[in-house]
Design a protein around this motif. Structure first.
Motif, short mmCIF file in Angstrom:
data_model
loop_
_atom_site.label_atom_id
_atom_site.label_comp_id
_atom_site.label_asym_id
_atom_site.label_seq_id
_atom_site.Cartn_x
_atom_site.Cartn_y
_atom_site.Cartn_z
N ALA A 297 55.47 45.96 48.14
CA ALA A 297 55.30 46.21 46.71
C ALA A 297 55.50 44.93 45.91
O ALA A 297 54.74 44.63 44.97
CB ALA A 297 56.27 47.29 46.25
N ALA A 298 56.49 44.13 46.31
CA ALA A 298 56.75 42.85 45.62
C ALA A 298 55.58 41.89 45.80
O ALA A 298 55.18 41.19 44.86
CB ALA A 298 58.04 42.23 46.16
N ALA A 299 55.00 41.86 47.00
CA ALA A 299 53.85 40.98 47.26
C ALA A 299 52.64 41.40 46.44
O ALA A 299 51.91 40.54 45.91
CB ALA A 299 53.51 41.00 48.75
N ILE A 300 52.43 42.70 46.30
CA ILE A 300 51.31 43.21 45.50
C ILE A 300 51.49 42.81 44.04
O ILE A 300 50.55 42.38 43.36
CB ILE A 300 51.19 44.73 45.65
N GLU A 301 52.71 42.94 43.54
CA GLU A 301 52.99 42.62 42.14
C GLU A 301 52.78 41.13 41.85
O GLU A 301 52.36 40.75 40.76
CB GLU A 301 54.43 43.03 41.81
N ASP B 27 47.97 33.35 45.64
CA ASP B 27 48.68 34.37 46.43
C ASP B 27 47.70 35.47 46.76
O ASP B 27 47.22 36.19 45.87
CB ASP B 27 49.86 34.94 45.63
N VAL B 28 47.40 35.60 48.05
CA VAL B 28 46.40 36.56 48.50
C VAL B 28 47.07 37.59 49.40
O VAL B 28 47.79 37.23 50.34
CB VAL B 28 45.25 35.86 49.25
N VAL B 29 46.83 38.85 49.14
CA VAL B 29 47.37 39.96 49.92
C VAL B 29 46.21 40.73 50.53
O VAL B 29 45.20 40.97 49.87
CB VAL B 29 48.24 40.89 49.04
N VAL B 30 46.36 41.12 51.81
CA VAL B 30 45.31 41.83 52.53
C VAL B 30 45.91 43.08 53.17
O VAL B 30 47.03 43.04 53.69
CB VAL B 30 44.65 40.95 53.60
N PHE C 27 39.90 54.46 53.00
CA PHE C 27 40.57 54.11 54.26
C PHE C 27 42.07 53.95 54.08
O PHE C 27 42.85 54.57 54.78
CB PHE C 27 39.97 52.84 54.86
N GLU C 28 42.48 53.08 53.16
CA GLU C 28 43.92 52.86 52.95
C GLU C 28 44.41 53.70 51.78
O GLU C 28 44.73 53.17 50.70
CB GLU C 28 44.24 51.38 52.69
N ALA C 29 44.46 55.02 51.98
CA ALA C 29 44.87 55.92 50.90
C ALA C 29 46.27 55.60 50.40
O ALA C 29 46.57 55.78 49.22
CB ALA C 29 44.80 57.37 51.39
N PHE C 30 47.13 55.10 51.27
CA PHE C 30 48.51 54.78 50.90
C PHE C 30 48.59 53.69 49.84
O PHE C 30 49.61 53.53 49.17
CB PHE C 30 49.32 54.36 52.14
N LEU C 31 47.53 52.91 49.67
CA LEU C 31 47.55 51.78 48.73
C LEU C 31 47.04 52.14 47.34
O LEU C 31 47.25 51.38 46.40
CB LEU C 31 46.68 50.64 49.29
N GLU C 32 46.37 53.24 47.19
CA GLU C 32 45.67 53.53 45.95
C GLU C 32 46.61 53.54 44.74
O GLU C 32 46.39 52.82 43.75
CB GLU C 32 44.93 54.86 46.07
N LYS C 33 47.67 54.31 44.80
CA LYS C 33 48.60 54.39 43.66
C LYS C 33 49.39 53.11 43.45
O LYS C 33 49.55 52.66 42.31
CB LYS C 33 49.52 55.60 43.83
N PRO C 34 49.92 52.46 44.52
CA PRO C 34 50.62 51.18 44.31
C PRO C 34 49.74 50.11 43.65
O PRO C 34 50.23 49.35 42.81
CB PRO C 34 51.03 50.77 45.73
N LEU C 35 48.48 50.07 44.00
CA LEU C 35 47.60 49.08 43.37
C LEU C 35 47.42 49.39 41.89
O LEU C 35 47.40 48.48 41.05
CB LEU C 35 46.24 49.05 44.08
N ALA D 152 49.57 50.83 39.99
CA ALA D 152 50.84 50.62 39.29
C ALA D 152 51.27 49.15 39.25
O ALA D 152 51.89 48.71 38.28
CB ALA D 152 51.92 51.46 39.94
N LEU D 153 50.95 48.38 40.32
CA LEU D 153 51.58 47.07 40.49
C LEU D 153 50.63 45.87 40.39
O LEU D 153 51.10 44.75 40.22
CB LEU D 153 52.27 47.02 41.87
N ALA D 154 49.34 46.10 40.52
CA ALA D 154 48.42 44.97 40.66
C ALA D 154 47.64 44.67 39.38
O ALA D 154 46.49 44.24 39.43
CB ALA D 154 47.45 45.24 41.81
N SER D 155 48.28 44.85 38.25
CA SER D 155 47.57 44.70 36.97
C SER D 155 47.09 43.27 36.73
O SER D 155 46.10 43.05 36.02
CB SER D 155 48.47 45.13 35.82
N SER D 156 47.75 42.28 37.33
CA SER D 156 47.36 40.89 37.09
C SER D 156 46.52 40.31 38.23
O SER D 156 46.16 39.13 38.20
CB SER D 156 48.61 40.02 36.89
N ALA D 157 46.18 41.11 39.23
CA ALA D 157 45.44 40.61 40.40
C ALA D 157 43.97 41.03 40.34
O ALA D 157 43.62 42.05 39.74
CB ALA D 157 46.07 41.14 41.68
#
Length: 323
Positions: A68-72, A26-29, A84-92, A94-99
């Motif tokens: 958010a679900a896709a990131i998790e 599962d790859v998210v870009v 560049f993608e400042a909006f992603l910093e905190k969600p990553l 919080a949610l991307a611990s296994s990626a």
């Protein structure tokens, strides 16, 4: 003869199963230009999930619950980085611990150009006074905080050589994450690099006749393209796409267009085109549109090439008129 037919059938079945026999990661870009590179390298294995879809801009994007679900759920996440993608910093966080989270701004071999201050690219302009000086300082500060954690321009993909460096890092990451499909990732990456080299040669030829004609852009997104192809961007209407310029800034850019004899002023699809009309009013400058983040293009493996050809084509068409 029957044995030969069975053998050929077995071989075909084997090669077909190389990409399909194991589940694709599962790859998210984050954004379309990077997604295009990832999609090219994953061709025949799987399709990466894109976060900033359609005409949305990463400068103003808000994460949806499905994102958010896709990131998790993701195994691998590719983004340019917090600059560049400042909006992603905190969600990553919080949610991307296994990626595996890959910041492509750190890819080996990238050329990074210094972040330019100011709508007309002056590092320091001491002639700004009063309200305009405050407006300029505030806009520059906001832009630096939200999109430039580092002192370099983050529109890295607009130099095809940087796109190649990103592609190499994407290939390495996917091979490590999914070794069963390593041969396919490697073959796809080799084909992509060759395609980018061909594109680079094509754009150099296309832009050569107009590279010395000055023009103004909506915001300062094109430094890597300028650096690679020698085109003459003379300034930008706004420091940051989130901060619309005040009347004094517009007046200054209008004056700059007249003084430089700028042949074109370029808008962008997501932002206010009437500013371009104001800036060009009463001058001989023409207007056009540039799309540095591929807002108007459909995502997929071909998008990067359509994006770069679109930039070159728009520049050439507008700058060639009247000659």
């Amino acid at each position: 003869m029957k044995a030969v037919s069975l053998s050929l059938f077995a071989a075909a079945a084997f090669f077909t199963s190389v990409g399909a026999g194991t589940a694709a990661p599962d790859v998210v870009v984050s954004i379309k230009p990077v997604h295009s590179l990832v999609a090219s390298i994953m061709k025949g294995v799987g399709e990466p999930k894109l976060i900033v879809e359609g005409a949305a801009s990463p400068h103003t994007f808000s994460l949806k619950p499905s994102d958010a679900a896709a990131i998790e759920k993701a195994d691998v996440i590719f983004w340019v980085g917090p600059g560049f993608e400042a909006f992603l910093e905190k969600p990553l966080e919080a949610l991307a611990s296994s990626a595996a989270v890959i910041e492509l701004e750190d890819a080996p071999g990238l050329e990074k150009l210094p972040f330019r201050e100011g709508g007309a690219f002056e590092a320091h302009d001491h002639e700004h006074e009063g309200e305009e000086a405050h407006e300029h300082a505030e806009a520059g500060h906001a832009d630096h905080d939200s999109h430039h954690h580092e002192d370099f321009d983050t529109h890295l993909w607009l130099d095809p050589m940087n796109a190649k460096a990103m592609a190499a890092e994407i290939e390495k990451t996917l091979v490590e994450a999914d070794p069963a499909n390593a041969a396919l990732y490697q073959a796809n990456a080799a084909a992509l690099l060759k395609r980018i080299d061909d594109l680079d040669a094509e754009l150099k030829t296309a832009l050569q006749p107009v590279k010395d004609r000055p023009f103004i852009v909506f915001h300062d997104a094109y430094q890597y393209f300028e650096h690679r192809y020698g085109v003459s961007v003379a300034g930008s209407i706004t420091v940051s796409p989130e901060t619309m310029p005040g009347a004094e800034r517009v007046k200054q850019i209008h004056k700059k267009v007249s003084e430089l004899g700028a042949t074109c002023v370029f808008a962008e699809p997501q932002f206010e085109p009437k500013l371009v009309r104001v800036v060009t009013e009463g001058t001989s400058a023409r207007s056009g549109t540039l799309d540095p983040e591929a807002a108007t293009l459909k995502e997929g493996p071909d998008l990067y090439f359509e994006l770069m050809r679109g930039l070159a084509g728009s520049m050439k068409n507008c700058l060639s008129q009247g000659t």
